[in-house]
Design a protein around this motif. Sequence first.
Motif, PDB file in Angstrom:
ATOM      1  N   THR A 162       0.782  -1.287  -0.025  1.00 17.43           N
ATOM      2  CA  THR A 162       0.165  -0.070   0.148  1.00 17.43           C
ATOM      3  C   THR A 162       0.961   1.410   0.092  1.00 17.43           C
ATOM      4  N   GLY A 163       1.851   0.991   0.072  1.00 16.89           N
ATOM      5  CA  GLY A 163       3.276   2.264   0.317  1.00 16.89           C
ATOM      6  C   GLY A 163       3.295   2.754   1.565  1.00 16.89           C
ATOM      7  N   PHE A 207      -8.286   0.457   5.664  1.00 16.74           N
ATOM      8  CA  PHE A 207      -7.186   1.574   5.439  1.00 16.74           C
ATOM      9  C   PHE A 207      -6.345   1.407   7.001  1.00 16.74           C
ATOM     10  N   PRO A 208      -6.072   0.187   7.431  1.00 12.99           N
ATOM     11  CA  PRO A 208      -5.467   0.278   8.747  1.00 12.99           C
ATOM     12  C   PRO A 208      -4.158   1.009   8.840  1.00 12.99           C
ATOM     13  N   HIS A 209      -3.384   1.074   7.681  1.00 13.27           N
ATOM     14  CA  HIS A 209      -2.432   2.133   8.189  1.00 13.27           C
ATOM     15  C   HIS A 209      -2.483   3.693   8.570  1.00 13.27           C
ATOM     16  N   LEU A 210      -3.592   3.914   7.867  1.00 15.52           N
ATOM     17  CA  LEU A 210      -4.087   5.409   8.063  1.00 15.52           C
ATOM     18  C   LEU A 210      -4.787   5.441   9.629  1.00 15.52           C
ATOM     19  N   TYR A 211      -5.411   4.100   9.957  1.00 14.72           N
ATOM     20  CA  TYR A 211      -6.064   4.129  11.323  1.00 14.72           C
ATOM     21  C   TYR A 211      -4.701   4.192  12.525  1.00 14.72           C
ATOM     22  N   ALA A 212      -3.720   3.298  12.074  1.00 11.00           N
ATOM     23  CA  ALA A 212      -2.800   3.447  12.914  1.00 11.00           C
ATOM     24  C   ALA A 212      -2.005   4.877  13.177  1.00 11.00           C
ATOM     25  N   PRO A 225      -9.935  12.647  -6.911  1.00  9.52           N
ATOM     26  CA  PRO A 225      -8.443  12.711  -7.446  1.00  9.52           C
ATOM     27  C   PRO A 225      -7.683  13.887  -6.853  1.00  9.52           C
ATOM     28  N   LYS A 226      -8.557  14.782  -6.559  1.00  6.30           N
ATOM     29  CA  LYS A 226      -7.830  16.132  -6.052  1.00  6.30           C
ATOM     30  C   LYS A 226      -7.400  15.936  -4.690  1.00  6.30           C
ATOM     31  N   PRO A 227      -6.071  16.297  -4.202  1.00  6.92           N
ATOM     32  CA  PRO A 227      -5.687  16.054  -2.876  1.00  6.92           C
ATOM     33  C   PRO A 227      -6.243  17.157  -1.954  1.00  6.92           C
ATOM     34  N   VAL A 274     -10.150  12.499   4.077  1.00  4.47           N
ATOM     35  CA  VAL A 274      -8.948  12.703   3.408  1.00  4.47           C
ATOM     36  C   VAL A 274      -9.294  11.980   2.019  1.00  4.47           C
ATOM     37  N   THR A 275      -9.062  12.481   0.824  1.00  5.01           N
ATOM     38  CA  THR A 275      -9.443  12.042  -0.427  1.00  5.01           C
ATOM     39  C   THR A 275      -8.277  11.114  -0.821  1.00  5.01           C
ATOM     40  N   THR A 276      -8.746  10.152  -1.891  1.00  3.25           N
ATOM     41  CA  THR A 276      -7.863   9.211  -2.395  1.00  3.25           C
ATOM     42  C   THR A 276      -6.489   9.912  -3.259  1.00  3.25           C
ATOM     43  N   GLY A 277      -6.907  11.287  -3.607  1.00  2.00           N
ATOM     44  CA  GLY A 277      -5.659  11.727  -4.506  1.00  2.00           C
ATOM     45  C   GLY A 277      -4.609  12.141  -3.408  1.00  2.00           C
ATOM     46  N   LEU A 278      -4.980  12.426  -2.238  1.00  2.00           N
ATOM     47  CA  LEU A 278      -3.887  12.770  -1.205  1.00  2.00           C
ATOM     48  C   LEU A 278      -3.356  11.373  -0.673  1.00  2.00           C
ATOM     49  N   VAL A 279      -4.154  10.374  -0.472  1.00  3.27           N
ATOM     50  CA  VAL A 279      -3.593   9.062   0.175  1.00  3.27           C
ATOM     51  C   VAL A 279      -2.623   8.463  -0.880  1.00  3.27           C
TER      52      VAL A 279
END
Length: 368
Positions: free
Chosen positions: A4-5, A75-80, A103-105, A119-124
Amino acid sequence: MTGTGFEKAPARDRRRFPGISSRAYEHPADRSALVALRKLSGFDTAFKALSGLLPERSLRLLFLSDSVRVGETQFPHLYAMLRDACYILDLEKVPQMYVQQDPKPNAMCIGLDEPIIVVTTGLVELLDEEEMRAVVGHEVGHALSGHSVYRTVLLFLTNLALKVAWIPLGNVAIMAIVTALREWFRKSELSADRAGLLVGQDVNASMRGLMKIAGGNHLHEMNVDAFLAQADEYESSGDLRDSVLKILNVLPRTHPFTTVRAAELRKWSQNRDYQRIMDGHYPRRDEDKDTSVSDSFRESASHYADTVRTSKDPLMKLVGDIAGGAGDLGGRLREKFTGAATTGAAGSGGGTGGGSGTEGKGGATEQG
């Protein structure tokens, strides 16, 4: 890093700030703008009325039905990161967080009774782990400061102003409040940037994130020092006409310009106030009730005086000169805009007029 990066666990230990008050990181301009907003004629009445009318339940249902709620299985990484940010800033209740397809951050913290972070997918997809950690900390900072309430009102009023724009004078009062809210919110972003740095504790990651928001995912083509130099050039370039254009450009925005945010955050990261917080010396929430409003005003006034004194912006320099008794306001403005000295200035023995001419040349040299 995972597929997931991001890594699920924090990459390193970070300092925690038990009981920290939002006063520790709030920008003086944020507090003074909010005080000015509350003094705006009709704001209290409108705010109380809107608080009962805003469709907050509808807003929550909208995100629940059409976005992905962050948690241990999504999105467990964001939850952490979210839990880590709340732990560092000692925010007792972890806000709900959603990822929205866009798509817009972008990211925001809204809600009246309880804050919601979106948070938007563009930012993630744009930011790496440490950059995203600063953004999550930024939004948790908004939650801790109570900014979500005013942000929600701003969103509602902006939409309302668009709907009644066709009515003659129908949106004048609304736009007055919207303009004041935007002015405050731009300042509140500077506070939240500081909260993001306290959570991420990596100023380079914060700088990278802001650069990516401005120029996309091309870090190999960008340079932090050059990016910050843009902020300096933006502040000092041009004449009074450019200063007015800068004001007009920023009025419709809810966020300060990205280079300005980066410069402000870098300046704070090198300030002794930031180091004192990192060393564990900061105001606590249990002391908030004893905080003097006059002290906050003095701090804000001192900040603005220092801003005027050190600013390279032509308009701010002129304000500083006038405040220091350098000359007549009308004459100085005419001279700066037209390039022609006024009769009064010329008749004063060349002191003021000559001083202005030298000043203009000096400013041009400095800008170059």
